[in-house]
Design a protein around this motif. Structure first.
Motif, PDB file in Angstrom:
ATOM      1  N   UNK A  36      -7.556   1.539   3.797  1.00  0.00           N
ATOM      2  CA  UNK A  36      -6.441   1.832   4.702  1.00  0.00           C
ATOM      3  C   UNK A  36      -7.033   2.084   6.087  1.00  0.00           C
ATOM      4  N   UNK A  37      -6.690   1.227   7.029  1.00  0.00           N
ATOM      5  CA  UNK A  37      -7.301   1.294   8.355  1.00  0.00           C
ATOM      6  C   UNK A  37      -6.353   1.805   9.430  1.00  0.00           C
ATOM      7  N   UNK A  38      -5.085   1.925   9.118  1.00  0.00           N
ATOM      8  CA  UNK A  38      -4.133   2.406  10.123  1.00  0.00           C
ATOM      9  C   UNK A  38      -2.907   3.001   9.432  1.00  0.00           C
ATOM     10  N   UNK A  39      -2.445   4.147   9.934  1.00  0.00           N
ATOM     11  CA  UNK A  39      -1.184   4.744   9.496  1.00  0.00           C
ATOM     12  C   UNK A  39      -0.400   5.104  10.747  1.00  0.00           C
ATOM     13  N   UNK A  40       0.853   4.682  10.811  1.00  0.00           N
ATOM     14  CA  UNK A  40       1.684   4.921  11.991  1.00  0.00           C
ATOM     15  C   UNK A  40       3.097   5.270  11.548  1.00  0.00           C
ATOM     16  N   UNK A  41       3.733   6.181  12.288  1.00  0.00           N
ATOM     17  CA  UNK A  41       5.140   6.507  12.077  1.00  0.00           C
ATOM     18  C   UNK A  41       5.932   6.089  13.306  1.00  0.00           C
ATOM     19  N   UNK A  42       7.036   5.387  13.084  1.00  0.00           N
ATOM     20  CA  UNK A  42       7.870   4.917  14.188  1.00  0.00           C
ATOM     21  C   UNK A  42       9.311   5.348  13.953  1.00  0.00           C
ATOM     22  N   UNK A  43      10.114   5.389  15.022  1.00  0.00           N
ATOM     23  CA  UNK A  43      11.516   5.785  14.879  1.00  0.00           C
ATOM     24  C   UNK A  43      12.368   4.671  14.281  1.00  0.00           C
ATOM     25  N   UNK A  47      13.640  -2.779  17.463  1.00  0.00           N
ATOM     26  CA  UNK A  47      12.658  -3.472  18.289  1.00  0.00           C
ATOM     27  C   UNK A  47      11.254  -2.922  18.089  1.00  0.00           C
ATOM     28  N   UNK A  48      11.150  -1.617  17.866  1.00  0.00           N
ATOM     29  CA  UNK A  48       9.838  -1.003  17.636  1.00  0.00           C
ATOM     30  C   UNK A  48       9.276  -1.456  16.293  1.00  0.00           C
ATOM     31  N   UNK A  49      10.112  -1.443  15.270  1.00  0.00           N
ATOM     32  CA  UNK A  49       9.682  -1.898  13.947  1.00  0.00           C
ATOM     33  C   UNK A  49       9.247  -3.357  14.011  1.00  0.00           C
ATOM     34  N   UNK A  50      10.029  -4.176  14.685  1.00  0.00           N
ATOM     35  CA  UNK A  50       9.719  -5.604  14.797  1.00  0.00           C
ATOM     36  C   UNK A  50       8.395  -5.829  15.505  1.00  0.00           C
ATOM     37  N   UNK A  51       8.145  -5.084  16.560  1.00  0.00           N
ATOM     38  CA  UNK A  51       6.907  -5.247  17.319  1.00  0.00           C
ATOM     39  C   UNK A  51       5.687  -4.920  16.466  1.00  0.00           C
ATOM     40  N   UNK A  52       5.740  -3.786  15.750  1.00  0.00           N
ATOM     41  CA  UNK A  52       4.596  -3.374  14.933  1.00  0.00           C
ATOM     42  C   UNK A  52       4.381  -4.341  13.778  1.00  0.00           C
ATOM     43  N   UNK A  78      14.892  -3.409   7.487  1.00  0.00           N
ATOM     44  CA  UNK A  78      15.001  -4.824   7.133  1.00  0.00           C
ATOM     45  C   UNK A  78      15.272  -5.672   8.373  1.00  0.00           C
ATOM     46  N   UNK A  79      16.128  -5.172   9.267  1.00  0.00           N
ATOM     47  CA  UNK A  79      16.412  -5.902  10.503  1.00  0.00           C
ATOM     48  C   UNK A  79      15.131  -6.065  11.321  1.00  0.00           C
ATOM     49  N   UNK A  80      14.353  -4.972  11.412  1.00  0.00           N
ATOM     50  CA  UNK A  80      13.133  -5.016  12.196  1.00  0.00           C
ATOM     51  C   UNK A  80      12.104  -5.963  11.619  1.00  0.00           C
ATOM     52  N   UNK A  81      11.963  -5.965  10.301  1.00  0.00           N
ATOM     53  CA  UNK A  81      11.000  -6.860   9.656  1.00  0.00           C
ATOM     54  C   UNK A  81      11.422  -8.318   9.866  1.00  0.00           C
TER      55      UNK A  81
END
Length: 244
Positions: A36-43, A47-52, A78-81
């Motif tokens: 595991x090389x990265x863990x991130x929490x987003x709101x 658009x933020x989910x889509x970007x990541x 699901x929308x963001x993905x």
């Protein structure tokens, strides 16, 4: 296998909900040999989910996303993905049928709740996943997850997430192996030994103070089991180690 974990939810960022999912997933993935090389929490922002998701799907072997599934206004994972992959959401027939069966079983098992509350379920909305994704039916809940390329989308409710992860757990693996030792020595007292064993055996070494316990942990990790064994042997000879 390099894996990134993305947890989604305003409640996590506000501290209203403890982010136990990230810890649990990291433990499960590491146990299977993945890194595991990265863990991130987003709101809960599409658009933020889509970007990541769009960037991480190219950067890592796999991405595990948890949280933000369901039928409420802020369930936008699901929308963001879908947006991250440049596709639309489509209703998956298998997921829709599973949702209807789950709701019918709940109504039958809980007639008073079904009678006293207007249980409106938008099955099409619940069953919508990115076009081209493989659905993951929910063994213990309602909302399905999915696998889109190398992105795994799981529910945020811990029990549901655990059960759904079991469906795809065999997809994750790697050659990383590790051993953990316990020592009564303060972290600052073993700095030189840890640096020496790291350089001598080409292993990753971590020192972790354990709150509320009299022993600290030393974790040795490598893709070469022989290097781990040799490093652990060296540490036993040069650092005071407490056997389990």
């Amino acid at each position: 296998m390099d894996v990134a974990i993305l947890t989604v939810g305003d409640e996590l960022l506000a501290g209203d909900t403890e982010n136990t999912n990230a810890t649990w997933l990291a433990q499960q993935l590491t146990k299977r040999g993945a890194t595991v090389t990265r863990i991130l929490t987003v709101p809960d922002v599409e658009s933020v989910i889509a970007d990541v998701v769009g960037r991480w799907s190219d950067a890592y072997d796999a991405v595990v996303v948890t949280g933000g599934l369901g039928g409420t206004h802020d369930d936008l994972t699901m929308d963001g993905v879908a947006d991250g992959f440049g596709v639309s959401l489509v209703v998956d027939d298998e997921a829709r049928e599973d949702i209807l069966e789950t709701v019918a079983a709940f109504r039958e098992a809980n007639p008073e709740l079904a009678e006293n509350y207007d249980l409106q379920i938008d099955a099409d909305a619940q069953a919508s996943i990115p076009d081209g994704a493989r659905p993951l039916l929910n063994p213990t809940g309602l909302s399905p997850g999915c696998v889109m390329a190398n992105v795994y989308v799981l529910p945020g409710i811990p029990d549901e997430m655990h059960a759904m992860f079991d469906l795809v757990a065999d997809d994750f693996g790697g050659d990383v192996t590790s051993q953990t030792l316990r020592t009564p020595a303060p972290e600052g007292a073993v700095t030189s030994q840890l640096a020496q064993v790291r350089d001598q055996y080409d292993v990753a070494v971590g020192s972790y103070p354990t709150r509320g316990e009299e022993f600290n942990r030393i974790k040795v990790t490598s893709q070469d089991p022989g290097a781990v064994d040799a490093a652990v042997k060296w540490l036993r000879e040069h650092v005071e180690i407490v056997e389990e």
